[in-house]
Enzyme design. Sequence first.
Site, PDB file in Angstrom:
ATOM      1  CE  LYS A   1      -4.300   0.463   0.463  1.00  0.00           C
ATOM      2  NZ  LYS A   1      -5.591   0.206  -0.145  1.00  0.00           N
TER       3      LYS A   1
HETATM    4  N1  GLU Z   1      -7.190   0.251  -3.446  1.00  0.00           N
HETATM    5  C1  GLU Z   1      -7.771  -1.460  -3.392  1.00  0.00           C
HETATM    6  C2  GLU Z   1      -8.217  -1.998  -2.528  1.00  0.00           C
HETATM    7  O1  GLU Z   1      -8.169  -1.858  -1.372  1.00  0.00           O
HETATM    8  C3  GLU Z   1      -7.206  -1.902  -5.091  1.00  0.00           C
HETATM    9  C4  GLU Z   1      -6.339  -2.472  -4.705  1.00  0.00           C
HETATM   10  C5  GLU Z   1      -5.444  -3.023  -6.131  1.00  0.00           C
HETATM   11  O2  GLU Z   1      -6.658  -2.984  -7.078  1.00  0.00           O
HETATM   12  O3  GLU Z   1      -4.454  -2.958  -6.264  1.00  0.00           O
HETATM   13  O4  GLU Z   1      -7.904  -3.216  -2.758  1.00  0.00           O
END
Ligand code: GLU
Length: 425
Positions: free
Chosen positions: A116
């Site tokens: 993240k």
């Molecule tokens: N931000 C989204 C999540 O928390 C998508 C993450 C992604 O597609 O890599 O799942």
Amino acid sequence: MTLKFKEPAPIVDHLNPLESMMQRFDEAATILGLDESTYNALKSPEKAVIVSLPVTMDDGKVQVFQGYRVVHSSKLGPSKGGIRYSMGVNLDEVKALAAWMTWKCAVVGIPYGGAKGGVQCDPRTMSDGELERLTRSFTGAMRDVFGPEKDIPAPDMGTNPQTMAWIMDEYSKLKGEASPAVVTGKPLVLGGSLGRMEATGRGVMVSARSAMAKLKMKPSEATCAVQGFGNVGSISAKLIEQQGVTIVAISDISGAYYNPDGLDIEEAIEYVVNHKSLDGFKGGKIITNEELLELDVDILVPAALEDQITEENAARIRAKLIVEGANGPTASNADAILEANGVMVVPDILANAGGVSVSYFEWVQNRLGYFWTEERVNRRADRIMKQAFDAVYKAARKHNCSLRTAAYIVAIEKVANTSKLRGIF
Ligand code: GLU
């Protein structure tokens, strides 16, 4: 410019999300009988990078922003996870969100680890030019972290397809080659996937449908409240409504809107497109975000921020089913209260995994150089979500535990087994 969705005002941060994540991890690890070495290897992130990003603002002054990227695990494949632009971003939050991505990808069985990123900023007060310079600066700082086979960002709160387009462009320039697979959630013309915009909300709907079937809840007789009206909340509300459920309440930063006879979600979405938020929306009576959570509804979809359901308000939740559209909307110290009250909770790492599942499809299509129809994307994503729900439900039966603990068990077992096969130490 793509629509920038608003985020609701935070309620109270009772428990740091990293503590919440760790408590669940510990509980599942204990049930699994995870050995100490594997436990220790899985509990800390592999990598945490903190950068300072000087950006020239429109007034000519330079402002320095803090940026983070945490790679929790790359055992199952390249690490995957969104980038958040919000004032609430801090290292602990990004660490928790990165670990959740590891468990999320493992639960739905896609070949990724978890990561993240975040930049502490308020995107609502920044111009497009400022956001572009910030995003390019962040991408440059992370040029050796990101990579189509290493670490693949995507949108999260405060970022959108335009942000991903800047990342793709900056990274491709730095590497001197077209590199669409370095990031997902891109606009369609730049190699985005059909169905990606709706994917998280669609997965929430599929999870809600699976859970309703287990609870023998008839969609046409059920009511639902949705907290948060960004990409996830608005699309979840729209698709759950299409299943025949009456959506009686929605909310965003401007407040919550309640109509016991049902709100018109298409109309609310249209309103947000034209007014940037629900502020002034006349479809329902104004209530507070706290009141929305405690409404006498069948289904509650928290699709806003972390820590909305806490030990303080959990006993007052009247929904029979909670489907977590957001990451970490329930603090871990609320879990036991909800369980004792017989509330079924489809946890975040399962319920909102539709987004990353279609991100995986986008990455596959980028690498193939061949694009699928929306029908194919949706069919495959629905299948992934349905199978994951069934596997978690089965594990919950087997271990006589909540769906949340079961989801962690399924995920941790997969990552632990892979780590053992690869050899960790
Ligand atoms: N931000 C989204 C999540 O928390 C998508 C993450 C992604 O597609 O890599 O799942």
